[in-house]
Design an enzyme around this catalytic site. Structure first.
Site, short mmCIF file in Angstrom:
data_model
loop_
_atom_site.label_atom_id
_atom_site.label_comp_id
_atom_site.label_asym_id
_atom_site.label_seq_id
_atom_site.Cartn_x
_atom_site.Cartn_y
_atom_site.Cartn_z
N GLU A 1 0.82 -1.21 0.00
CA GLU A 1 0.00 0.00 0.00
C GLU A 1 0.85 1.26 0.00
O GLU A 1 0.38 2.34 -0.34
CB GLU A 1 -0.96 0.01 1.18
CG GLU A 1 -0.30 0.14 2.53
CD GLU A 1 -1.31 0.16 3.67
OE1 GLU A 1 -1.07 0.92 4.62
OE2 GLU A 1 -2.31 -0.59 3.60
N GLU B 1 8.00 -12.14 6.28
CA GLU B 1 8.93 -12.27 5.14
C GLU B 1 10.34 -11.92 5.58
O GLU B 1 11.31 -12.60 5.23
CB GLU B 1 8.51 -11.33 4.00
CG GLU B 1 7.32 -11.79 3.20
CD GLU B 1 6.97 -10.82 2.07
OE1 GLU B 1 6.12 -11.17 1.25
OE2 GLU B 1 7.56 -9.71 2.04
#
Length: 1057
Positions: free
Chosen positions: A21, A86
């Site tokens: 985003e 991640e």
């Protein structure tokens, strides 16, 4: 931002962890596109993960299978649990190298990162500690910072990251070198990512001359791509130098299949490769191939119907010097990459990396470096070699070596380039040498004709030279050659002694039977080239004789004092080779050519400025002859018989002042495209049989007032493209002129034409019409039908009163010194966007006409006429109306010392302060006008000004207020003894720089030694009504003046009175 890598058989080059985003649609989209362009295969989660999938083994596997792992720390990165997970996985795979301290925002979780962890402490407490540790560890990895590296410029930042990754990717199993300058440029053009995961056998060709970097690029691609071909890869270097193809075949099998196999012959090897690799998806590079047999033995035959040797998805790369070889192997044209020379910046970078130990070097070295780079012109191997050769030496040595290179090329560089020459056949070698010595910059088709006259089969063999990158053909169809290749070719000519040239020491070569080319550039010089007329008898194999001057003189000149000394028998020339295909001899001292001179393959003859009296007395069958130039041959009284030279395309007889007879056979030249008879005043004494010829399209031209009944028949000359009859005593143009349907240029300057026929409107392809200096009073309305006309020149037509309506294609009108000209017909003819010169047209706008639709009948005075002209310009183009006006600037100059009252802001001296209205709005701002009273001190003043905002900030300047015609006007206007002051009026709607204006602005007018500003005034225009005031109160003008209008896109109008 941080990155790391792990050893693996990689599926992806790069995995990027980022907060979608924050940066997905801008920064990351640009980065992924840049990766793709450079051939970097990146995992992209929005296209390769199933929709709605949470972080899973699929994503973890993508991380594990990526060679480089990049984390982009954006503002909200830490707020994403996905990103943090991640990151943890990435750090589990990492190898820490070269730690670099990043900002504490990441390491100590400050600002937005601190806020994110306040939320995580509540919702993801079990993982928070692991995430904090991961961020701290990541902050200590080497990485990039957007502000530190590129001052916030994202494009430069992304480019730096891509190049850094690319450099590491190219560091594979093959040694490529340390200075891969320009590799990223080639990767951008190749778009290598299209070959990853492909479902067909791909073939890529890399072509170029020796030393251009083909092998280096192929190795870099191999290092980048081999990880994507798990079934095997092989680089076969320098294939053409291998003793046998079986060696290469065994090498391929050993590298790809990891198996040693003894092969007894090429056919057996081909079958083994075809059988064993049909199911293997491989990467294969065949370096420096030079014949079809190599391609078929190593990569199979690709004729229609044959089966591919390799599995779909394989990539086969060839490097070679000949593009046609790859075309014949069915490599797509789009997949043949032509190695370009390095541009200047990359050339300097590569040269300096070899020439200097450190980046710091003196200004003296920098200047000489640029000279070396200009000499080499982007050839990588030459740049490396010269850089290494000059390393550690003084500037004096550099200068000396550069001077030597211009005389004698560097031997090492020549040896490398010679390899490209060695691969040519007999005809190709000769064509290359001829182009290098004679034809660089010449038209391709013309050169092909000359070389075909030598039986060199030029069209086919010139294409071979193009395919082998030894010559190029520019957009204007001229032949070009790299300077180093040209130097190599000329050195070969010097060694073989096939050419005598004035360029260097070749002039010492004896004129022998071996000499095929004699080329001497005429120039002023004390060093003479001795030409013994008797020596031509020895040069029986002479193909090209070119003694010429580059200057194109427009009058008869004696070429005495030039660098040629003639000796021997100068009365008569006894012998010239009949093998000549090109015969240029400017200033030829002989009156006649040898009686037995019969060059049946001659293509071009140019004997300009010579003493020739007659070319030949009987018809010569010269069917290849295309060009004949006899400019300023003042002894020439008659043209040759053209009946056997019917392919002639250009006949130039300019300045042949004693030419009295044109042979009637000129009417048979149906391929003639250019006919120049400028300054041939005596062409009128034609045979009666010639006058009687008739042509339905064009009856002829009347040349001499003494013979008004005679007309020259140009029957059959329907291919003419250029016709030059300047200064030929013409009094009439025949009605049949419209029959020359191919004509593009018609020049009739300096004659005594009283009218132009209506039929001229039939010249639909005419681009240039030059009618300068004639005596007609009007021109036919059919000019409006000339749909291709671009330039009309009627300068000096003093009796011309009206110009007819002209087609919209016209972009330039020259009508200076048309002292009777009153108007131009048509709809808004003056204010079209074109270049219009009305210098010295005092009657223009004097009389009201319905055509101009500009004035009322009461206009008589000079000042009123000029005011009307201003109002006409305003009404037609709306100078100060809404944005989009066609006129951008108006400038007027005339004698005077009073500023009109419409300029409400006035001041003595060269500055004036302008208070902006209380309701000032840039959206209502239309422009401004200025008026300056100045006194000239020199004939050619430079006018200009600049504008300052209330706070002193610069709001723009105008320093180009003196284009060509303004300069020309003042240059021809000396300062009179009684001259007092001059007015400069300037109106403009070019206001972009004024957007920041507030409160008040100050206009400052330049002063210099050429003029002095006495007073100045400014008026700001903020509405449509106010601009009408700008054209009021214009005083009665002086006897002489100038008006200049400049259009927004292009063009201007100049009017002087």
């Amino acid at each position: 931002m941080a990155t790391t890598s792990i050893p693996h058989r990689w599926k992806y080059d790069v995995f990027v962890s980022f907060r979608g985003e924050d940066i997905r649609k801008n920064f990351m989209d640009h980065m992924f596109n840049d990766f793709k362009q450079k051939g970097i295969h990146a995992f992209r989660d929005d296209s390769e993960l199933p929709k709605g999938e949470e972080i899973s083994p699929h994503l973890y596997k993508a991380i594990e299978e990526s060679r480089f792992l990049i984390v982009i720390f954006s503002k909200n990165y830490a707020s994403s649990t996905w990103c943090l997970r991640e990151l943890v996985k990435i750090l589990e795979c990492k190898q820490i190298k070269d730690p670099k301290h990043e900002p504490d925002v990441v390491r100590r979780q400050k600002r937005s990162y601190a806020k994110a962890f306040v939320k995580h402490d509540v919702s993801n407490r079990t993982e928070v500690d692991k995430w904090r540790e991961a961020l701290s560890m990541a902050a200590n990895l080497s990485g990039w910072d957007l502000q530190d590296m590129t001052n916030g410029y994202e494009y430069k930042f992304i480019d730096s990251i891509s190049k850094d990754i690319l450099k590491k990717l190219c560091d594979g199993p093959l040694h490529v070198g340390e200075n891969l300058v320009g590799i990223d440029f080639h990767f951008d053009k190749l778009n290598l990512s299209r070959f990853v995961g492909s479902h067909k056998v791909n073939m890529l060709g890399i072509c170029g001359i020796s030393g251009i970097g083909k092998t280096t690029l192929a190795k870099a691609i191999y290092n980048l791509m081999y990880v994507h071909f798990e079934d095997g890869s092989c680089f076969c270097e320098d294939v053409k130098e291998k003793k046998s193809l079986t060696q290469v075949q065994m090498h391929m099998i050993r590298k790809i299949l990891k198996t040693y196999l003894e092969i007894s012959n090429v056919g057996e090897g081909s079958m083994e490769i075809k059988r064993r690799m049909a199911c293997k998806r491989i990467l294969l590079v065949l370096d420096d191939v030079n014949n079809v047999e190599q391609l078929e033995a190593l990569a199979g035959s690709r004729v229609p119907g044959s089966r591919e040797w390799f599995s779909p998805g394989s990539l086969i790369i060839f490097t070679c010097k000949d593009k046609q070889l790859l075309r014949s192997h069915r490599v797509d044209e789009d997949d043949i990459h032509d190695m370009d020379f390095l541009d200047r910046d990359r050339s300097l970078e590569l040269f300096r990396s070899y020439a200097f130990k450190e980046k710091d070097y003196s200004r003296e070295f920098e200047k000489v470096s640029e000279k070396v780079v200009d000499y080499v012109r982007g050839h990588p191997m030459a740049l490396k070699h010269l850089g290494g050769f000059l390393y550690g030496k003084t500037v004096d040595v550099w200068d000396s070596e550069l001077k030597r290179l211009k005389v004698r090329p560097n031997e090492k560089i020549q040896q490398v380039l010679h390899l490209s020459y060695d691969g040519l056949d007999f005809y190709q070698k000769n064509i290359l040498l001829d182009i290098a010595c004679l034809f660089v910059g010449e038209n391709r088709d013309f050169v092909a004709s000359v070389l075909d006259g030598c039986n060199f089969f030029a069209v086919t063999n010139m294409q071979v030279l193009v395919d082998k990158s030894l010559i190029t053909i520019s957009s204007d169809m001229s032949l070009q050659m790299h300077d180093l290749i040209q130097a190599m070719a000329r050195e070969i000519v010097r060694e073989r002694r096939l050419c005598i040239s004035s360029a260097s020491s070749e002039k010492e070569v004896a004129m022998t039977e071996a000499v095929e080319v004699l080329v001497i550039l005429l120039r002023q010089s004390s060093q003479k080239v001795d030409i013994n007329a008797n020596s031509f008898a020895l040069m029986k194999n002479l193909r090209i004789l070119k003694i010429y001057s580059k200057e194109e003189f427009h009058q008869k000149v004696e070429l005495k004092g030039y660098n040629v000394k003639y000796s021997g028998s100068l009365k008569n020339l006894n012998f010239l080779s009949n093998k000549l295909s090109l015969f240029y001899w400017h200033g030829c001292p002989f009156n006649y050519l040898p009686p037995e001179f019969y060059p049946k393959n001659i293509v071009a003859i140019d004997l300009s400025h010579s003493n020739i009296k007659q070319l030949w007395t009987t018809p010569q069958c010269l069917r290849r002859l295309k060009i004949m130039k006899l400019r300023y041959c003042c002894n020439l009284t008659t043209t040759p018989d053209f009946s056997e030279t019917t392919n002639l395309e250009e006949l130039d007889l300019e300045g042949c002042v004693n030419l009295a007879t044109v042979h009637p056979s000129i009417g048979m030249l149906n391929k003639l495209a250019v006919l120049n008879l400028k300054d041939c005043p005596r062409v009128g004494s034609f045979p009666e049989a010639f006058w009687s010829r008739c042509w339905t399209s064009i009856s002829g031209f009347i040349w001499n007032q003494q013979h008004p009944q005679r007309s020259v028949s140009l029957a059959g000359l329907n291919m003419l493209k250029s016709l030059n009859f300047n200064y030929c005593n013409l009094v009439q143009v025949p009605d049949g002129i419209g029959g020359l349907s191919c004509l593009k240029e018609l020049k009739l300057e300096g004659n005594n034409l009283l009218e132009i026929p209506e039929s001229i409107g039939g010249l639909s392809r005419l681009i240039l019409l030059n009618l300068k200096g004639n005596n007609f009073t009007s021109l036919p309305g059919s000019l409006s039908q000339l749909s291709s006309l671009g330039w009309l020149n009627v300068d000096g037509c003093k009796k011309l009163e009206v110009l007819p309506e002209l087609p919209p294609s016209v972009w330039r009108i020259n009508a200076s010194h048309c002292t009777s000209l009153c108007s131009i017909k048509g709809s808004n003819p003056i204010m079209r966007k074109r270049y219009t010169n009305l210098t010295d047209c005092p009657k223009f706008f004097k009389v009201s006409t319905s055509e101009t639709q500009s004035l009322d009948s009461s206009v008589t005075s000079q000042g009123s006429r000029f005011s009307s002209f201003l109002r006409y310009a305003h009404n037609r183009c709306g100078l100060f109306r809404l944005p989009g006006s066609s006129i951008e600037n108006m400038d007027m100059f005339y004698d005077g010392n009073r500023i009109p009252n419409c300029f409400t802001n006035k001041s003595k001296g060269n500055q004036v302060k302008v208070e902006l209205p209380s309701d000032w709005s840039f959206s209502k701002f239309r422009g401004y006008g200025i008026c300056v009273v100045l006194k000239r001190k020199k004939p050619s003043p430079d006018f200009g000004y600049y504008v300052k905002n209330f706070d002193g900030a610069d709001l723009g300047e105008c320093n180009d207020c003196n284009p060509y015609y303004q300069w020309d006007y003042f240059k021809g206007k000396p300062i009179r003894i009684d001259e007092s002051h001059m007015i400069w009026l300037h109106y403009t709607n070019d206001i972009e720089d004024m957007e920041e204006a507030k409160n008040f602005v100050t206009f400052c007018f330049d002063e210099n030694e050429k003029f002095e500003v006495k007073e100045c005034g400014v008026r700001v225009v903020c509405d449509e009504e106010a601009d009408l005031i700008m054209f009021q109160d214009i005083p009665t003008l002086s006897q002489h003046g100038l008006a200049l209008y400049r259009f927004r896109e292009y063009g201007y109008i100049t009017w002087t009175w």
